[in-house]
Design an enzyme around this catalytic site. Structure first.
Site, short mmCIF file in Angstrom:
data_model
loop_
_atom_site.label_atom_id
_atom_site.label_comp_id
_atom_site.label_asym_id
_atom_site.label_seq_id
_atom_site.Cartn_x
_atom_site.Cartn_y
_atom_site.Cartn_z
N PHE A 199 0.21 10.22 -7.48
CA PHE A 199 0.25 8.77 -7.23
C PHE A 199 -0.48 8.03 -8.34
CE2 PHE A 199 0.01 10.48 -2.69
CZ PHE A 199 1.36 10.73 -2.69
N SER A 236 0.84 -1.20 0.00
CA SER A 236 0.00 0.00 0.00
C SER A 236 0.88 1.26 0.00
CB SER A 236 -0.92 -0.02 1.23
OG SER A 236 -1.46 1.23 1.44
N TRP A 292 2.42 1.65 -3.39
CA TRP A 292 1.43 2.11 -4.38
C TRP A 292 1.47 3.64 -4.48
CZ3 TRP A 292 -2.64 5.48 -3.81
CH2 TRP A 292 -3.57 5.54 -4.86
N HIS A 293 1.73 4.29 -3.33
CA HIS A 293 1.71 5.76 -3.33
C HIS A 293 2.85 6.37 -4.11
CE1 HIS A 293 -1.13 5.13 -0.03
NE2 HIS A 293 -1.57 6.33 -0.32
N GLY A 294 3.97 5.69 -4.15
CA GLY A 294 5.07 6.27 -4.90
C GLY A 294 6.31 5.44 -4.82
#
Lengths: 318, 483
Positions: B483, B321, B324-326
């Site tokens: 993102f 997770s 996923w953001h960066g």
């Protein structure tokens, strides 16, 4: 759907009118404010300037021409209409509004230099215009800043990011004296020499200041038009190049001479226009009269004002 | 196109009018939504439209093929193709440089110098969001949860639906896709709720997030020069900024969808009133958390099995997770930190202690609840330091300076020095109060407006007034766009 659109319109109208009302109240407060940003504008609009001599220009006017010296030395009424960080495209807004109220002034002093010929990229101290967003101002300002159009149409939008102005406006209603040291528009700066010029010199690494971004031909045309207007509304116009620290003049190089020549030419062709050059004055040689290379401090401004008063007396009054 | 831009202010009413008054037939409405969505996306960069169209075509065809195919192994391969295409694109465009840089760094530890070229490309806006949305479709078709659609326009509109295209909520095909098959009828109540959500969303974005941003930027960029109190203050403001920014976007997206007769899932449920970290994750970015829960966590075994597998699954879900953001170690650490916060609750079987709504508090929360909320907020705020920092070194430096710059009471940065912070503090207090009043409803101050119906114009007026006073000259982007 009909009900939704009707309700949306009703709420929208309610909010619009409420904001318009609030804006009116804030504008009115600022129109009575003694704050340095608004005092001169308010005096122009209320026709309280009533002077024999007025001084137009940028911060180099605002900081250099001390009306108390002129009033005393020349036995006249004078007012400093200099507007901080403005080039001629913005300066003419104030000039034109002034001329709307005062069709003719005895003597107009227009300070000239290179930076006044810059093309304005952003309106500095934009909030000074807020209470006076009239259609006439709007056109000139909108050419420089496209957001002025929305500010003009959406009530209170112009005050975004300027919450402090609401406070200034409230003080205006209660005639509260603001922290305003200006005297007849003149804003003195008694600081001592700062280091900005040394930083500038360092950054230039022996080169001259780059003015290649200025289209002088185009800027001169705007200036000449403005000069015609100044001439039309006065008995005599003095174009004055106020002192600059001599080392700065060296960095300005040939451009300074070229620009100066344009003003000399302008004055040569018209007996009602005089050009006075103070760039060779002894003031330019001593840092103690400046707070930076482009602006005189209080002491320098008093001496300079006295010299200008003498010159005007010499060239015009006598 | 940004929601808080002038272009969108013109775009929305035009699309709304054409949608309800001109294109009344379902198929044409869907086609129009698709066209409007492509236009909305192309406003940012039209070239990346081809990526979305490619992804849409691939998943549409794979969906049909998955339905037709009866042999399980072949179906699995079809799913792998979808995963490969979608995650492959995401991997190359978003993570390629990260992996290359990390390899180079790792090898340099052993004095081996690698010279591999990184890609000089910009990340397509919203790629993580629409990739996950299309993936949900193929996975659900594979799992036989839904039947694939034969209506390409409806499917393409589902993938690119403009209100949620670039920053979510990440919708499930099971929820949103069927809405493109049904005739939408304008519903007054829904539209009113939509307008309220839009208004509150703009307040969250423009007043709260954009109001905090300059202070946060100044403090995080110059943390070496500021006191501990200032750094803590900056972190707290970032907690509000990230929430205001993202929840604001989600509320506007959900609100706009309501105006068009669509129902999107809730993405935030007042997360800063959470009493423990497990509750926080049930209230924060719900569409992503539930996506990971359904498509990663549960297939891994979820919270069943041995303690070892529980710990493994929690770490996997939170780190993925974060990633996923960066493509940055800061996000991975942020995820890992949250896993560490969450694990004790899971292992002690206390992770579902606070699943009830906050309605048991009639007015103010109890002292115990306040302390729990404060503690959870402090933990998340600490984790946000990693999220906000540009690198791990910066994040650790920031924390180090909180400890060593021991002026614990003096808050002063160059931005606070030059600007009056009092209005922002007032807005934040107003914001927290409004959110607390709204805590049991999707809409802001729902119960308040129901009780004092006649006051609603004044409430709308005040909020609009504050929004207008805080609009910035240049519309600022939303954090989650990157993102």
């Amino acid at each position: 759907m009909k009900q939704f659109l009707k309700k949306t319109f009703k709420i929208g109208l309610f909010i619009y009118l409420t904001l318009l009302g609030i804006q009116f109240v804030v504008d009115c407060g600022l129109k009575q404010s003694k704050n340095s940003l608004y005092e001169t504008w308010n005096k122009i609009y209320n026709e309280e300037i009533d002077s024999d001599i007025v001084f137009f220009g940028s911060s180099r006017t605002l900081k250099h021409y001390n009306p108390s010296v002129f009033d005393k030395k020349m036995n006249v009424k004078s007012y400093n209409l200099g507007n901080n960080a403005t080039a001629i495209d913005i300066q003419k807004i104030r000039n034109n509004i002034y001329f709307e109220k005062y069709k003719s002034t005895k003597i107009i002093v227009q300070n000239v230099d290179i930076s006044s010929l810059f093309k304005t990229k952003e309106i500095v101290n934009k909030e000074q215009y807020f209470p006076y967003y009239t259609l006439q101002n709007f056109k000139a300002l909108n050419n420089l800043d496209s957001s002025v159009c929305i500010e003009y149409l959406v009530p209170m939008y112009k005050y975004r990011g300027y919450l402090k102005m609401i406070d200034v406006s409230l003080k205006g209603y209660f005639s509260k004296q603001e922290n305003n040291n200006n005297y007849k528009g003149f804003s003195v700066n008694n600081s001592s020499w700062d280091n900005k010029f040394d930083k500038l010199k360092k950054s230039l690494k022996g080169k001259k200041i780059d003015f290649s971004h200025i289209n002088f031909e185009e800027r001169f045309k705007i200036f000449d038009k403005m000069l015609i207007n100044l001439n039309k509304h006065s008995e005599v116009v003095f174009l004055i190049w106020a002192p600059e620290y001599y080392e700065r003049q060296e960095l300005e190089g040939d451009v300074l001479i070229e620009v100066k020549n344009h003003y000399i030419e302008a004055a040569k062709n018209n007996p009602k226009i005089f050009f006075l050059d103070f760039t060779k004055d002894s003031l330019c040689l001593d840092k103690k009269y400046f707070y930076n290379s482009y602006h005189l401090n209080g002491k320098g401004a008093s001496i300079f004002s006295s010299k200008v008063a003498d010159s005007i007396n010499k060239y015009y009054i006598n | 196109m940004l929601f808080n831009s002038l272009e969108f202010l013109l775009f929305l009413p035009i699309v709304f009018t054409l949608y309800w008054f001109v294109f009344k037939k379902l198929k044409i409405q869907n086609l129009f939504v698709l066209g409007a969505s492509y236009f909305f996306y192309a406003w940012w960069d039209w070239r990346f439209l081809f990526l979305i169209i490619f992804s849409t075509i691939v998943d549409y065809l794979l969906g049909l093929q998955l339905h037709k195919e009866q042999i399980n192994s072949k179906r699995k391969w079809l799913l792998y193709v979808s995963l490969l295409v979608n995650l492959g694109l995401l991997g190359v465009l978003k993570y390629y440089n990260f992996f290359i840089d990390s390899f180079i760094d790792a090898f340099s530890l052993f004095d081996i110098k690698l010279s591999v070229k990184t890609l000089q490309i910009i990340l397509p806006v919203g790629i993580s969001f629409y990739t996950f949305q299309t993936l949900s479709y193929t996975i659900d078709v594979y799992r036989k949860k839904i039947k694939p659609t034969r209506d390409f326009i409806a499917f393409a509109a589902f993938v690119t639906f403009f209100p949620q295209l670039v920053a979510g909520p990440i919708e499930r095909a099971t929820h949103l896709l069927p809405q493109f098959y049904r005739k939408r009828i304008f519903n007054y109540e829904n539209a009113v709720i939509g307008m309220r959500l839009i208004l509150w969303g703009f307040f969250q974005k423009i007043v709260i997030a954009d109001g905090c941003a300059p202070y946060v930027n100044d403090i995080f960029e110059n943390f070496e020069n500021y006191s501990s109190a200032t750094l803590v203050f900056g972190s707290i403001l970032f907690s509000f900024q990230i929430y205001g920014d993202f929840a604001g976007y989600s509320n506007i997206a959900i609100g706009i969808s309501r105006l068009f007769g669509f129902d999107l899932m809730r993405n935030f449920k007042y997360p800063y009133f959470s009493r423990d970290i497990a509750e926080f994750w049930r209230r924060w970015h719900i569409s992503l958390s539930t996506w990971f829960r359904d498509y990663v966590y549960i297939p891994l075994g979820g919270s069943k099995g041995s303690s070892k597998s529980k710990i493994r699954n929690v770490f996997i879900i939170f780190i993925v997770s974060g990633f996923w953001h960066g493509a940055n170690w800061t996000f991975i650490i942020w995820g890992a930190l949250n896993a560490l916060y969450f694990l004790p609750l899971l292992l002690l079987n206390k992770n579902r202690k606070y699943v009830n709504e906050l309605d048991k508090y009639t007015n103010l929360p109890s002292l115990k609840a306040v302390l729990q909320m404060g503690g959870t907020f402090a933990l998340t705020t600490f984790a946000w330091i990693f999220f906000r920092s540009n690198s791990l070194t910066e994040a650790l430096g920031f924390i180090h300076h909180i400890v060593i710059n021991t002026s614990y009471f003096k808050i002063s940065s160059s931005y606070t020095y030059n600007h009056n912070i009092r209005p922002l503090i007032l807005y934040l207090l107003f914001f927290v109060l409004m959110e607390w009043w709204s805590r049991n409803s999707e809409q802001f101050v729902n119960s308040f407006l129901k009780k004092y119906h006649s006051l609603r114009y004044i409430v709308y007026g005040i909020i609009t007034f504050v929004i207008i006073l805080n609009i910035q000259n240049k519309a600022s982007g939303f954090i989650y766009f990157q993102f």
